[in-house]
Design a protein around this motif. Structure first.
Motif, PDB file in Angstrom:
ATOM      1  N   CYS A 233      51.222  42.281  34.814  1.00 49.80           N
ATOM      2  CA  CYS A 233      50.948  43.657  34.393  1.00 49.80           C
ATOM      3  C   CYS A 233      49.514  44.055  34.724  1.00 49.80           C
ATOM      4  O   CYS A 233      49.253  45.173  35.201  1.00 49.80           O
ATOM      5  N   ALA A 236      49.267  44.516  38.507  1.00 55.91           N
ATOM      6  CA  ALA A 236      49.962  45.735  38.922  1.00 55.91           C
ATOM      7  C   ALA A 236      49.200  46.972  38.468  1.00 55.91           C
ATOM      8  O   ALA A 236      49.077  47.957  39.212  1.00 55.91           O
ATOM      9  N   GLY A 237      48.665  46.929  37.241  1.00 55.24           N
ATOM     10  CA  GLY A 237      47.883  48.060  36.751  1.00 55.24           C
ATOM     11  C   GLY A 237      46.628  48.282  37.574  1.00 55.24           C
ATOM     12  O   GLY A 237      46.249  49.429  37.848  1.00 55.24           O
ATOM     13  N   SER A 238      45.964  47.200  37.965  1.00 60.84           N
ATOM     14  CA  SER A 238      44.763  47.324  38.793  1.00 60.84           C
ATOM     15  C   SER A 238      45.093  47.937  40.154  1.00 60.84           C
ATOM     16  O   SER A 238      44.362  48.802  40.661  1.00 60.84           O
ATOM     17  N   ILE A 239      46.193  47.493  40.758  1.00 60.76           N
ATOM     18  CA  ILE A 239      46.596  48.045  42.056  1.00 60.76           C
ATOM     19  C   ILE A 239      46.931  49.523  41.928  1.00 60.76           C
ATOM     20  O   ILE A 239      46.533  50.353  42.757  1.00 60.76           O
ATOM     21  N   HIS A 240      47.644  49.879  40.853  1.00 62.70           N
ATOM     22  CA  HIS A 240      47.987  51.286  40.608  1.00 62.70           C
ATOM     23  C   HIS A 240      46.728  52.123  40.423  1.00 62.70           C
ATOM     24  O   HIS A 240      46.597  53.213  41.001  1.00 62.70           O
ATOM     25  N   ALA A 241      45.789  51.605  39.613  1.00 61.99           N
ATOM     26  CA  ALA A 241      44.557  52.343  39.369  1.00 61.99           C
ATOM     27  C   ALA A 241      43.704  52.408  40.629  1.00 61.99           C
ATOM     28  O   ALA A 241      43.063  53.429  40.907  1.00 61.99           O
ATOM     29  N   THR A 243      44.609  52.498  43.790  1.00 64.60           N
ATOM     30  CA  THR A 243      45.092  53.410  44.833  1.00 64.60           C
ATOM     31  C   THR A 243      44.666  54.845  44.565  1.00 64.60           C
ATOM     32  O   THR A 243      44.602  55.660  45.491  1.00 64.60           O
ATOM     33  N   ASN A 244      44.344  55.172  43.309  1.00 65.36           N
ATOM     34  CA  ASN A 244      43.942  56.533  42.958  1.00 65.36           C
ATOM     35  C   ASN A 244      42.459  56.640  42.610  1.00 65.36           C
ATOM     36  O   ASN A 244      41.985  57.697  42.217  1.00 65.36           O
ATOM     37  N   SER A 315      42.750  41.517  42.347  1.00 58.32           N
ATOM     38  CA  SER A 315      43.197  42.904  42.179  1.00 58.32           C
ATOM     39  C   SER A 315      42.228  43.694  41.304  1.00 58.32           C
ATOM     40  O   SER A 315      41.933  44.868  41.583  1.00 58.32           O
ATOM     41  N   VAL A 341      46.526  54.034  33.719  1.00 54.55           N
ATOM     42  CA  VAL A 341      47.933  53.628  33.764  1.00 54.55           C
ATOM     43  C   VAL A 341      48.633  54.313  32.597  1.00 54.55           C
ATOM     44  O   VAL A 341      47.972  54.777  31.661  1.00 54.55           O
TER      45      VAL A 341
END
Length: 488
Positions: A233, A236-241, A243-244, A315, A341
């Protein structure tokens, strides 16, 4: 003759002559050679069993008469819980103080050296077990290899400080995690940190009553799954954050002096994250024969280490650069109340982390439980007799109350724990294993093994000294902001 060494709020018992320690090692070997059930034990074996002190008999030992218990998988669960803990969420911060290449190199070296060092300890323990003197505790090893004084005055106290400090740290992190969940659900809520620390401490008080280390095997299996879950988690949260996120800065902050001490502090963080400090106690839970079980357990553990440490560290640093905070989940929660997130995702990750904190805390409580049991329990009585249950309930509860009080009073305990980690984890996990191996097996001074072990011991000793200086400096710098029962 026994002596008592006093620490704040607790008493630890150590043997003056070493006879009890040696008896506890020899007794187990005598017992396991006489069959797999209690009924099959001969009278001499039963007599030897009675010589075990209560701490070794009740807390550390698995069911030695049942070969199906204390397996290598159970050792792997215990190892994973003691190493792969929520402290790994601070690794992006460590990389921010080191940079890409040195940071990744530090992670790789830490993994290789600790795996090697823990295997050295296991080989030494196997060696003494084959000689009929199975060692059940870190201080047993120091007593036999270095002499009684080293076990009583150095290894025993250092291990206690490291392990009980870890318990205090888990209670504090548990309270902080509960507060995070509370503020997600009720922004602007007025409950204070120490209230959450007390609630988490109460939960820990219940778990502390689990009778033995081996009894934690199912909890530690769940803990293994939890660490995989929240690490996935966090990554994944770091990658999501990321990218934006706006353009990231990977430069090292501060001037030359700040960078130097920042790097030393980061090395101490990595070493503490890989730290264990209870390898002998974990191997003591394995049912005989123990040879090879810890190596398989270490392989399982380090498969999880590689999957979690590197994914979270890389990440998190990629997403936030030199703005990575000491706890990567804190980067997801912005000051204006928004999150990078979804809030449900942050809450779920925090809950997974919170649950594993309890398992980690109760694992590191075992050396304290063993010492208290050895001091106050009667090995001649049944483990679940009123004579032994009463002091167990009282003193284990007291140890959790003390840990909870310290966590509530000292919400800046992370700075203090950094000192304990640099002063304790580095020597116990990097220096001592190499020294024990060289003194036990006496490898040739012309060979690679002797000089490799010597190099690890010397370099780690230097890093421990420098890391301690850096950690103490950070405590001094932060002292002006310290406040008892602060609501941070």
């Amino acid at each position: 003759m026994r002596s008592l060494i006093a620490f704040p709020f607790l008493l630890i018992i150590f043997d003056n002559t070493g006879s009890l320690l040696c008896n506890s090692m020899a007794a187990e070997e005598a017992v396991v050679g006489h069959g797999h059930d209690v009924a099959g034990v001969t009278a001499p074996a039963a007599a030897d069993l009675s010589q075990l002190d209560a701490g070794a008999l009740f807390v550390l030992k698995s069911k030695v008469f049942d070969a199906s218990t204390g397996s290598w998988m159970h050792c792997g669960y215990h190892l994973t819980t003691s190493i792969v803990a929520p402290a790994l969420l601070s690794l992006p911060f460590a990389l921010a103080s080191l940079g890409w290449a040195p940071g990744i190199a530090c992670l790789v070296v830490g993994a290789v050296v600790t795996f090697y060092s823990y295997n050295l300890l296991s080989l030494v323990l196997d060696h003494y077990a084959q000689l009929g003197r199975r060692q059940l505790r870190f201080r047993d090893m120091a007593h036999d290899i270095l002499g009684p004084g080293w076990g009583r005055f150095y290894v025993g106290p250092i291990q206690f400080l490291v392990c009980f400090g870890a318990v205090v740290g888990q209670v504090l992190l548990g309270g902080q995690s509960m507060k995070t969940i509370y503020l997600i659900a009720r922004p602007g809520g007025t409950m204070r940190l120490h209230e959450f620390v007390i609630v988490f401490g109460a939960f820990m008080l219940v778990l502390a009553q689990i009778p033995s280390f081996h009894s934690l095997r199912h909890i530690n299996l769940v803990s293994l799954l939890l660490c995989l879950s929240y690490s996935a988690c966090a990554a994944a949260g770091s990658i999501h954050a990321g990218t934006n996120a706006p353009q990231r800065d990977y430069s090292l902050p501060g001037n030359g002096q700040d960078r130097l001490f920042g790097a030393l502090n980061a090395i101490a963080i990595v070493a503490t994250t890989y730290g264990n400090g209870i390898i002998p106690e974990i191997q003591a839970t394995a049912a005989p024969p123990v040879t090879g079980k810890m190596f398989k357990g270490l392989c399982l553990c380090y498969a999880v280490v590689v999957a979690t440490f590197f994914s979270v560290a890389i990440s998190g640093y990629w997403a936030f650069g030199n703005r990575a905070q000491g706890y990567v989940l804190a980067n997801f929660d912005l000051e204006d109340g928004t999150t990078l997130v979804p809030k449900w995702f942050l809450a779920m990750t925090t809950v997974l982390t919170l649950l594993q904190l309890a398992a980690v805390g109760v694992v590191y409580l075992q050396p304290t439980n063993e010492a208290l049991e050895g001091l106050f329990a009667d090995p001649r009585k049944d483990q679940y007799s009123a004579r032994n249950v009463t002091p167990r309930l009282v003193f284990r509860s007291l140890s959790i109350v003390v840990a909870t009080l310290l966590a509530a009073m000292l919400p800046f305990f992370g700075d203090i724990n950094a000192v304990i980690g640099a002063f304790g984890f580095l020597p116990l996990d990097f220096v001592v294993p190499s020294v024990f191996y060289n003194l036990t097996f006496k490898p040739s001074k012309r060979g690679v093994v002797f000089w490799l072990n010597t190099a690890i011991a010397v370099i780690s000793s230097m890093l421990a000294l420098l890391g301690s200086i850096s950690a103490v400096r950070q405590v001094v710098l932060d002292a002006k902001t310290f406040k008892l029962f602060a609501n941070v």
